[in-house]
Structures are given as structure tokens and as C-alpha cells.
Design a protein around this motif. Sequence first.
Motif, PDB file in Angstrom:
ATOM      1  N   ALA A 135      27.193  23.856  48.625  1.00 53.03           N
ATOM      2  CA  ALA A 135      27.232  24.883  49.483  1.00 53.03           C
ATOM      3  C   ALA A 135      28.163  26.022  49.796  1.00 53.03           C
ATOM      4  CB  ALA A 135      26.914  24.201  50.690  1.00 53.03           C
ATOM      5  N   ILE A 136      27.958  27.156  50.041  1.00 53.52           N
ATOM      6  CA  ILE A 136      28.979  28.067  50.206  1.00 53.52           C
ATOM      7  C   ILE A 136      29.839  28.052  51.428  1.00 53.52           C
ATOM      8  CG2 ILE A 136      29.599  30.752  50.700  1.00 53.52           C
ATOM      9  CD1 ILE A 136      26.782  31.101  48.883  1.00 53.52           C
ATOM     10  N   PRO A 137      30.944  27.811  51.246  1.00 55.51           N
ATOM     11  CA  PRO A 137      31.786  27.581  52.601  1.00 55.51           C
ATOM     12  C   PRO A 137      32.036  28.624  53.535  1.00 55.51           C
ATOM     13  CG  PRO A 137      33.327  28.034  50.721  1.00 55.51           C
ATOM     14  CD  PRO A 137      31.797  27.920  49.923  1.00 55.51           C
ATOM     15  N   GLU A 138      32.016  28.496  54.821  1.00 55.30           N
ATOM     16  CA  GLU A 138      32.162  29.699  55.648  1.00 55.30           C
ATOM     17  C   GLU A 138      33.435  30.087  55.538  1.00 55.30           C
ATOM     18  OE1 GLU A 138      30.875  28.650  59.741  1.00 55.30           O
ATOM     19  OE2 GLU A 138      28.976  27.575  58.932  1.00 55.30           O
ATOM     20  N   GLY A 139      33.398  31.700  55.831  1.00 54.40           N
ATOM     21  CA  GLY A 139      34.581  32.330  55.889  1.00 54.40           C
ATOM     22  C   GLY A 139      35.445  32.402  54.583  1.00 54.40           C
ATOM     23  N   VAL A 140      34.972  32.104  53.365  1.00 52.15           N
ATOM     24  CA  VAL A 140      35.779  32.172  52.186  1.00 52.15           C
ATOM     25  C   VAL A 140      35.338  33.443  51.398  1.00 52.15           C
ATOM     26  CG1 VAL A 140      36.296  30.903  50.217  1.00 52.15           C
ATOM     27  CG2 VAL A 140      36.066  29.788  52.271  1.00 52.15           C
ATOM     28  N   LEU A 141      36.221  34.422  51.080  1.00 49.34           N
ATOM     29  CA  LEU A 141      35.748  35.412  50.281  1.00 49.34           C
ATOM     30  C   LEU A 141      35.917  35.001  48.807  1.00 49.34           C
ATOM     31  CD1 LEU A 141      37.387  38.378  51.987  1.00 49.34           C
ATOM     32  CD2 LEU A 141      35.164  37.892  51.893  1.00 49.34           C
ATOM     33  N   PRO A 142      34.842  35.224  47.987  1.00 50.83           N
ATOM     34  CA  PRO A 142      35.004  34.462  46.550  1.00 50.83           C
ATOM     35  C   PRO A 142      35.604  35.525  45.535  1.00 50.83           C
ATOM     36  CG  PRO A 142      32.977  35.697  47.024  1.00 50.83           C
ATOM     37  CD  PRO A 142      33.606  35.827  48.302  1.00 50.83           C
ATOM     38  N   VAL A 143      36.154  34.917  44.532  1.00 53.49           N
ATOM     39  CA  VAL A 143      36.748  35.679  43.524  1.00 53.49           C
ATOM     40  C   VAL A 143      35.423  35.887  42.538  1.00 53.49           C
ATOM     41  CG1 VAL A 143      39.078  34.808  43.465  1.00 53.49           C
ATOM     42  CG2 VAL A 143      37.176  33.639  42.013  1.00 53.49           C
ATOM     43  N   ILE A 144      35.546  36.901  41.824  1.00 53.72           N
ATOM     44  CA  ILE A 144      34.463  37.093  40.654  1.00 53.72           C
ATOM     45  C   ILE A 144      34.681  36.615  39.405  1.00 53.72           C
ATOM     46  CG2 ILE A 144      32.625  38.694  39.619  1.00 53.72           C
ATOM     47  CD1 ILE A 144      32.506  38.112  42.767  1.00 53.72           C
ATOM     48  N   ARG A 145      34.092  35.726  38.606  1.00 50.62           N
ATOM     49  CA  ARG A 145      34.377  35.229  37.540  1.00 50.62           C
ATOM     50  C   ARG A 145      33.418  35.808  36.263  1.00 50.62           C
ATOM     51  NH1 ARG A 145      38.445  31.168  37.131  1.00 50.62           N
ATOM     52  NH2 ARG A 145      38.812  30.255  38.948  1.00 50.62           N
ATOM     53  N   PHE A 146      34.059  36.095  35.096  1.00 49.19           N
ATOM     54  CA  PHE A 146      33.330  36.289  33.965  1.00 49.19           C
ATOM     55  C   PHE A 146      32.711  35.085  33.363  1.00 49.19           C
ATOM     56  CE2 PHE A 146      33.460  36.816  29.183  1.00 49.19           C
ATOM     57  CZ  PHE A 146      32.434  37.772  29.145  1.00 49.19           C
ATOM     58  N   ARG A 147      31.437  35.267  33.034  1.00 47.01           N
ATOM     59  CA  ARG A 147      30.906  34.113  32.254  1.00 47.01           C
ATOM     60  C   ARG A 147      31.216  34.074  30.841  1.00 47.01           C
ATOM     61  NH1 ARG A 147      25.774  31.482  34.418  1.00 47.01           N
ATOM     62  NH2 ARG A 147      25.475  31.058  32.080  1.00 47.01           N
ATOM     63  N   ASN A 148      32.241  33.432  30.381  1.00 46.10           N
ATOM     64  CA  ASN A 148      32.729  33.415  29.158  1.00 46.10           C
ATOM     65  C   ASN A 148      31.718  32.645  28.171  1.00 46.10           C
ATOM     66  OD1 ASN A 148      35.306  34.070  27.494  1.00 46.10           O
ATOM     67  ND2 ASN A 148      34.722  32.037  26.759  1.00 46.10           N
ATOM     68  N   PRO A 149      31.526  32.956  26.792  1.00 41.71           N
ATOM     69  CA  PRO A 149      30.286  32.597  26.031  1.00 41.71           C
ATOM     70  C   PRO A 149      30.936  30.932  25.976  1.00 41.71           C
ATOM     71  CG  PRO A 149      31.127  34.525  25.091  1.00 41.71           C
ATOM     72  CD  PRO A 149      32.008  34.344  26.306  1.00 41.71           C
ATOM     73  N   ILE A 150      29.939  30.061  25.542  1.00 41.32           N
ATOM     74  CA  ILE A 150      30.421  28.740  25.567  1.00 41.32           C
ATOM     75  C   ILE A 150      30.141  28.448  23.859  1.00 41.32           C
ATOM     76  CG2 ILE A 150      29.647  26.153  25.869  1.00 41.32           C
ATOM     77  CD1 ILE A 150      28.994  26.988  28.722  1.00 41.32           C
ATOM     78  N   GLY A 151      31.040  27.569  23.491  1.00 43.00           N
ATOM     79  CA  GLY A 151      30.954  27.449  22.057  1.00 43.00           C
ATOM     80  C   GLY A 151      31.165  28.721  21.161  1.00 43.00           C
ATOM     81  N   GLY A 152      31.673  28.537  19.663  1.00 37.04           N
ATOM     82  CA  GLY A 152      31.890  29.643  19.065  1.00 37.04           C
ATOM     83  C   GLY A 152      33.185  29.782  18.985  1.00 37.04           C
ATOM     84  N   SER A 153      33.600  31.150  18.210  1.00 34.72           N
ATOM     85  CA  SER A 153      34.955  31.581  18.372  1.00 34.72           C
ATOM     86  C   SER A 153      34.966  33.110  18.583  1.00 34.72           C
ATOM     87  CB  SER A 153      35.566  31.242  17.083  1.00 34.72           C
ATOM     88  OG  SER A 153      35.671  29.935  16.923  1.00 34.72           O
ATOM     89  N   VAL A 154      36.263  33.497  18.706  1.00 36.45           N
ATOM     90  CA  VAL A 154      36.466  35.151  18.813  1.00 36.45           C
ATOM     91  C   VAL A 154      37.270  35.310  17.866  1.00 36.45           C
ATOM     92  CG1 VAL A 154      37.692  36.968  20.247  1.00 36.45           C
ATOM     93  CG2 VAL A 154      36.406  34.833  21.613  1.00 36.45           C
ATOM     94  N   ILE A 155      36.852  35.945  16.580  1.00 35.03           N
ATOM     95  CA  ILE A 155      37.553  36.498  15.541  1.00 35.03           C
ATOM     96  C   ILE A 155      37.794  37.831  15.324  1.00 35.03           C
ATOM     97  CG2 ILE A 155      37.585  36.208  13.092  1.00 35.03           C
ATOM     98  CD1 ILE A 155      35.327  33.997  13.383  1.00 35.03           C
ATOM     99  N   TRP A 156      39.080  38.264  15.041  1.00 37.17           N
ATOM    100  CA  TRP A 156      39.386  39.581  14.627  1.00 37.17           C
ATOM    101  C   TRP A 156      40.366  39.695  13.896  1.00 37.17           C
ATOM    102  CZ3 TRP A 156      41.833  37.176  18.815  1.00 37.17           C
ATOM    103  CH2 TRP A 156      43.002  37.489  19.048  1.00 37.17           C
ATOM    104  N   ASP A 157      40.432  40.714  13.066  1.00 38.90           N
ATOM    105  CA  ASP A 157      41.243  41.113  12.061  1.00 38.90           C
ATOM    106  C   ASP A 157      42.297  42.149  12.642  1.00 38.90           C
ATOM    107  OD1 ASP A 157      40.255  39.858   9.723  1.00 38.90           O
ATOM    108  OD2 ASP A 157      38.678  41.224   9.728  1.00 38.90           O
TER     109      ASP A 157
END
Length: 464
Positions: A135-157
Motif C-alpha cells: 500500500a502506498i504510504p501517506e505523505g511519502v514522495l517516491p523516488v523514480i527507479r529505472f527497471r534494470n534488465p534481469i539476467g544477461g550481461s552488459v558488454i562493451w569494448d
Amino acid sequence: MHIRTRFAPSPTGFIHLGNLRSALYPWAFARHNKGDFILRIEDTDLERSTQEAVDVIIEGMSWLGLDLDEGPIYQMQRIDRYREVIKQMLEAGLAYPCYMSEDELNRLRDQQMANKEKPRYNGLWRPEPGKTLPAIPEGVLPVIRFRNPIGGSVIWDDAVKGQIEISNDELDDLVIARPDGTPTYNFCVVVDDLDMKITHVIRGDDHVNNTPRQINIMKALGGIPPVYAHLPTVLNDSGEKMSKRNGAMSVRDYQKAGYLPEAILNYLARLGWSHGDAEVFTKEQFVDWFDLASLGRSPAQHNPEKLLWLNHQYIQHSDPKKLAQATKPFAHELGINTEQGPDFVQVVDLLKGRANTLIEIAEGAKLFYLPAPIHTPEQIAENIPAAIIPVIKDLIYALQNSEPTKEGYGAAFKQVLAQHQLKMPALAMPVRYALFATTQTPAIDSVLVVMGKDEAIQRLSKLV
């Protein structure tokens, strides 16, 4: 591909050589490829960011000749753009509000650490199919979070470090907006790089841990990640990371200490990059030679002695007129009136061969602008042997009849020395003392050229 690079400092008041190297390399890469170089001021840290710090950054870059194609662009002036993107991400399910309080988050982390787990957000407010959210608590301002991918990897050269792979399981859902709506660093960077069409991100390797998060956000927004080149840390001469805390000098400090911008740029270029055995080179040569393949993988160590040596090289080979112009402010600080007395360009040209800094030139120049010394009989007896007085008298006559050139004055000395069967120091040291009340000066024939025959003869004549 049209190359576009950026330097994106936080304006927190202190910019040292390690920071400036992170501006120099992307600037050189853009110039080498006839691309664009952008200055972006990442000022979302409202408590620490100041306009004065921005001015220091811009002054330092301007002093080194790192010209801009765009900017400075301030992140705080782009807040509406970030909020627009966050709204789009929320609507697309790429981000979500999280109502976990800071106290709850701290308790979670403490528990995870007690269980010897990596501290991380547990996804409590992350919406998933079939999941019932609290339940959303009263009087609390949320942060916004990014939905990071689940599983796999980030690969860069990485253009410096080679291939890097980070598992998505190591990354939690990043906060991209604070409760007051202010966007966070890693999110703003991505939006900026996308909007500004940045093709290459050349920055310090303290950002390596940010890169997988930024790549994931960028891909979620439909962008293609730029080429990343993470530069190894610059260490101070004690082997610690260069920072204000560890005694690093600011760019302004080097200006005030009498360093030439060309020498600083040359030195910075070699802090992590090389072109064969080249040690001293022009800015134009650096741009012509620069490529990412020649960036080093090992930490670079600051060497104050090497920097001082380079500064001496640039001073020694500088155009006298330009060098005199650069030295004048230091001379004026010492109370020297460069408009009265010997030609200041000649004075600087005489002194530059021995000087390591512009301050050393200015200090050496003082001799030529002080009033003629008044010697007491005791000083004369101590520094000018009685037997040399007749020799000085003959020197005055020889100088009166000599050409007012280094060669002419040199010939006058040789004539008198031969006449009295003396060696140069026996006459030159007393003459120096007679002229300046010191025996430490450059070559005496060169000194006479700068001082002028009439002034020299007038000072010597007081002894005889």
C-alpha cells in the motif's frame, strides 16, 4: 560518422591536472577527426555547484587553448527535458515509483551486509505481472527507479581497457529521480549524450562502474551507446590518486606559478598517451598524432620535475616578444616598471635560457630595473680588489671605443685581460658587483648589451 565528444565536469571548485586531462583527450580526438567538442556542466549537485567553479573550469580550458564548438551547456537548464523523459519512461513501464524510505533502505542494507550479501535495492516496489505491491504510504514522495534488465550481461569494448562485461544481476534498479523530482547523475548523462549525439565518451576510469547502468538506460530509450574510453587514474608523486586532499595544485596555481600553457598541455598529453619517443611537441603535432589506440592502460604518475623541465624547454625556445608579454604581469607584481629602463624583451631574451618559470625570469629582471647601487668603502674593499681598479679604468676606455654588441664588448674584455695578463673571472666578478652589487648575473657581455654602454660606463666610473 561525425565525431562528437564532450567534457562533462561537476563544478565543485577545484580542477587539477587529472581533471584537465579528461578535457584534453576528447578535445584532441574531436579536433583530429574534424568533429565537435562540447562542454557540459553537470551541476545537478545543487549544494556543491557554484558559478565560480564553472568560471575556473572555463578559464583553465581557455588558458590551455581547448576551444569549444558548443557549450557550456548546464544540466540544471535542461531539467524540463529530463522530467519529460522520466514521464515517458513511466508511461512505457521503463521506470516506476518507489516508496521505500531511506530508513527502510538502510535497514535492508544492514541486513544484507550481516548476511554477507551485496547491499542492493530488493525490488520491493518494482511492478511485475501477478505481483501485489505494498500500500502506498501517506505523505511519502517516491523516488523514480529505472527497471534494470534481469539476467544477461552488459558488454562493451572499451577503447582503453578492452572488453568489459558486467552481469545485470550485479545492478539493482537505479534511482533516476529524487523525491523532489530532481534527476540523478547517471540518468542525466544518458539523456544528454543521446540528445547531443555524443559518439565517443572519453573519461576517467572512476566512471567504469557507471557505464553499465548508463548503457542499459540508453538502450531502453532506443539509443546506441557511444564508444567508451576509460582513462586510468592520474596518481600524485606519492602514488596516491591525484586530488585536492592529496596536495594537487589547481590550474590557477600553475598559472600563478609561472608555467606556460603550452608546457602544461604537452605534459598532460603525455600523462597516459604517447607517440613513439616524442617528449616535446606542439599542440598541432599532438592533434595530428592523437588516436585512442595510443592511450595507455596503466595509471599515469604526476612528475613535478618533468613538468618543470618541460616548462624550461618551452621558455627556452619561446619567441622573446611573446615571452616578455607573458612575463610582464609577474614583473609588475614585483614592482618592476617595464616601460622604464632596458628593453624588457631584451631582458627576457637574456634570462630565458636559465629560467624554469616566468617568475624566475621576472625575479632575474629586477637587477636591470633597480637604481644604480651605492657602494660603501667597506663593500668596495671586500668585493673589488684594489689591484683591479686600474684594470676597470682600462676597461672603461675599451668599452667607450667598442661596438655596442656582444661581440664588441667581448673583444673589449679580451683586450684588457690580455693587457693585464688576467683570466676572465678576475675582472668579470668585480665588474658584476660594481654594476649590480651582486656577482650572480648572466654572461657579462650579454648583460652590457641589455644595460647599454652609457649606463654601464657611468656605474663603473664611480669606482675610479
